[in-house]
Enzyme design. Structure first.
Site, PDB file in Angstrom:
ATOM      1  N   SER A  98       0.829  -1.217   0.000  1.00 23.87           N
ATOM      2  CA  SER A  98       0.000   0.000   0.000  1.00 23.87           C
ATOM      3  C   SER A  98       0.857   1.258   0.000  1.00 23.87           C
ATOM      4  CB  SER A  98      -0.871   0.050   1.258  1.00 23.87           C
ATOM      5  OG  SER A  98      -1.758  -1.012   1.288  1.00 23.87           O
ATOM      6  N   HIS A 123      -3.375   0.198  -4.306  1.00 21.69           N
ATOM      7  CA  HIS A 123      -2.517  -0.681  -5.099  1.00 21.69           C
ATOM      8  C   HIS A 123      -2.704  -0.353  -6.569  1.00 21.69           C
ATOM      9  CE1 HIS A 123      -1.369  -3.929  -2.075  1.00 21.69           C
ATOM     10  NE2 HIS A 123      -2.098  -3.070  -1.393  1.00 21.69           N
ATOM     11  N   HIS A 127      -4.750 -10.314  -1.072  1.00 23.95           N
ATOM     12  CA  HIS A 127      -4.660 -10.625   0.349  1.00 23.95           C
ATOM     13  C   HIS A 127      -5.656 -11.726   0.696  1.00 23.95           C
ATOM     14  CE1 HIS A 127      -3.573  -6.407  -0.269  1.00 23.95           C
ATOM     15  NE2 HIS A 127      -2.775  -6.514   0.775  1.00 23.95           N
ATOM     16  N   TYR A 184      -7.733 -11.642   2.995  1.00 21.01           N
ATOM     17  CA  TYR A 184      -9.026 -11.099   3.419  1.00 21.01           C
ATOM     18  C   TYR A 184      -9.954 -10.767   2.257  1.00 21.01           C
ATOM     19  CZ  TYR A 184      -6.644  -6.563   2.666  1.00 21.01           C
ATOM     20  OH  TYR A 184      -5.941  -5.518   2.130  1.00 21.01           O
ATOM     21  N   GLU A 185      -9.428 -10.758   1.018  1.00 18.57           N
ATOM     22  CA  GLU A 185     -10.303 -10.410  -0.106  1.00 18.57           C
ATOM     23  C   GLU A 185     -11.274 -11.545  -0.425  1.00 18.57           C
ATOM     24  OE1 GLU A 185      -8.021  -8.325  -3.340  1.00 18.57           O
ATOM     25  OE2 GLU A 185      -6.478  -8.474  -1.795  1.00 18.57           O
ATOM     26  N   ALA A 223       2.877  -2.327   4.338  1.00 20.01           N
ATOM     27  CA  ALA A 223       2.631  -1.325   5.381  1.00 20.01           C
ATOM     28  C   ALA A 223       2.276  -2.088   6.650  1.00 20.01           C
ATOM     29  CB  ALA A 223       1.488  -0.410   4.970  1.00 20.01           C
ATOM     30  N   MET A 231      -1.272  -7.389   7.320  1.00 17.65           N
ATOM     31  CA  MET A 231      -2.230  -8.349   6.753  1.00 17.65           C
ATOM     32  C   MET A 231      -1.739  -9.012   5.461  1.00 17.65           C
ATOM     33  SD  MET A 231      -5.730  -6.204   7.348  1.00 17.65           S
ATOM     34  CE  MET A 231      -5.991  -5.251   8.847  1.00 17.65           C
ATOM     35  N   SER A 232      -0.432  -9.008   5.253  1.00 21.50           N
ATOM     36  CA  SER A 232       0.066  -9.564   3.982  1.00 21.50           C
ATOM     37  C   SER A 232       1.390 -10.285   4.197  1.00 21.50           C
ATOM     38  CB  SER A 232       0.248  -8.429   2.969  1.00 21.50           C
ATOM     39  OG  SER A 232       1.322  -7.589   3.366  1.00 21.50           O
ATOM     40  N   ASN A 277       1.658   3.248  11.440  1.00 23.15           N
ATOM     41  CA  ASN A 277       0.923   3.595  12.664  1.00 23.15           C
ATOM     42  C   ASN A 277       1.444   2.760  13.819  1.00 23.15           C
ATOM     43  OD1 ASN A 277      -0.676   1.485  10.922  1.00 23.15           O
ATOM     44  ND2 ASN A 277      -1.234   1.060  13.046  1.00 23.15           N
ATOM     45  N   HIS A 281      -7.735   2.277   7.125  1.00 22.93           N
ATOM     46  CA  HIS A 281      -7.035   2.059   5.853  1.00 22.93           C
ATOM     47  C   HIS A 281      -6.644   3.407   5.234  1.00 22.93           C
ATOM     48  CE1 HIS A 281      -5.652   0.054   2.304  1.00 22.93           C
ATOM     49  NE2 HIS A 281      -6.565   0.621   1.529  1.00 22.93           N
TER      50      HIS A 281
HETATM   51  N1  HPA Z   1      -2.527  -3.666  11.540  1.00 27.54           N
HETATM   52  C1  HPA Z   1      -2.610  -4.471  10.444  1.00 27.54           C
HETATM   53  N2  HPA Z   1      -2.231  -4.091   9.247  1.00 27.54           N
HETATM   54  C2  HPA Z   1      -1.713  -2.859   9.104  1.00 27.54           C
HETATM   55  C3  HPA Z   1      -1.597  -1.983  10.197  1.00 27.54           C
HETATM   56  C4  HPA Z   1      -2.024  -2.410  11.471  1.00 27.54           C
HETATM   57  O1  HPA Z   1      -1.951  -1.696  12.497  1.00 27.54           O
HETATM   58  N3  HPA Z   1      -1.058  -0.833   9.715  1.00 27.54           N
HETATM   59  C5  HPA Z   1      -0.851  -1.016   8.382  1.00 27.54           C
HETATM   60  N4  HPA Z   1      -1.241  -2.250   8.004  1.00 27.54           N
END
Ligand code: HPA
Length: 269
Positions: free
Chosen positions: A29, A60, A82, A84-85, A112, A207-208, A231, A243
């Site tokens: 991302s 993306h 991913h 989750y998709e 990310a 998540m990847s 973050n 997101h």
């Molecule tokens: N958690 C999961 N996936 C992420 C995060 C997070 O805090 N930040 C960026 N991708």
């Protein structure tokens, strides 16, 4: 290697030439800019590569770009699928099979991530030393060959990690190593989960990447992966996690990540 991967590799070679990509790069991302830096690049939309993941996630850019970056022949995957998709942990199997069929040997993954380590802040980079698969999912479930029992010790190639540290050092950029926890998403983690993952030894969460690392090791590709911290993970700061926030914060680390990768490719080529 599936027939589909071989067919796609033939098609890609016909469009982009026969030279094998020495390095495959998967852009996470907000990290898509690197694809535009590829010289003499041929870009193929995932939509024109049957079986490649559909454009699922905003932020993306679902194209495969083949060409030269800092003297190294690269295949840049501008988007990933991913779990989750569609609930498929092997969603990136075909693109990685195609990279292998094209003669790729090295895979660099970017993502990310949220930080749990107290010294990691938005804008920082983390080179993955290892991971914790808290999801319990595995993209090799159903794979019939004994090769499915992939050793995951040193999955993150020590030689590539050294080279990435050298590249970061040459650019005056701090690159710390840490452990990444794969959370399947798409909801973010709870603060209690984050405390648990930290206790387990994770430094960042996302998540990847982990399913791709497993698949790449199965294919015999050497792997390295880098996180841009967007973050503090859930419960570790007052900032709301979203997101939109991830996309907004990814550019903070992206410029440094780009400099490291370009230097790495210059030295690799
Ligand atoms: N958690 C999961 N996936 C992420 C995060 C997070 O805090 N930040 C960026 N991708």
């Amino acid at each position: 290697m599936s027939r589909n991967a071989k067919t796609l590799a033939r098609h890609i070679r016909a469009v982009a030439g026969d030279a094998p990509p020495a390095v495959g790069l998967v852009l996470g991302s907000g990290l898509g800019h690197l694809a535009e830096m590829v010289r003499g690049g041929v870009a193929i939309d995932y939509a024109d590569l049957p079986g490649f993941p559909p454009a699922g996630v905003s932020g993306h850019n679902p194209k495969l770009v083949l060409g030269d970056l800092e003297g190294t022949r690269v295949a840049v995957f501008g988007g990933r699928a991913h779990y989750y998709e569609r609930g498929q942990s092997a969603a990136m199997r075909l693109p990685l099979d195609v990279l292998k069929a094209l003669g790729g040997q090295v895979l660099i993954l970017t993502n990310a991530a949220g930080a749990m380590h107290p010294d990691l802040y938005p804008g920082d980079l983390m080179l993955l030393s290892d991971h914790i698969n808290v999801s319990g999912l595995n993209p090799l479930v159903g794979e019939p060959a004994d090769a499915r029992f992939v050793p995951m010790t040193e999955a993150y190639d020590p030689g590539l990690r050294r080279a990435l540290h050298r590249a970061a050092g040459a650019q005056g950029i701090t690159l710390v190593e840490g452990v990444y926890a794969w959370y399947p998403g798409p909801s973010f983690e709870t603060p209690a989960e984050i405390r648990a993952f930290r206790t387990l030894g994770a430094d960042a969460v996302g998540m990847s990447t982990v399913p791709e690392v497993i698949l790449a090791r199965f294919l015999g590709l050497k792997v390295a992966a880098l996180s841009t911290i967007t973050n503090k993970a859930a419960g570790l700061s007052d900032e709301a996690i979203s997101h939109a926030h991830t996309k907004a914060m990814a550019p903070l680390g992206a410029a440094k990540l780009e400099r490291i990768l370009r230097r790495f490719l210059r030295d690799h080529g």
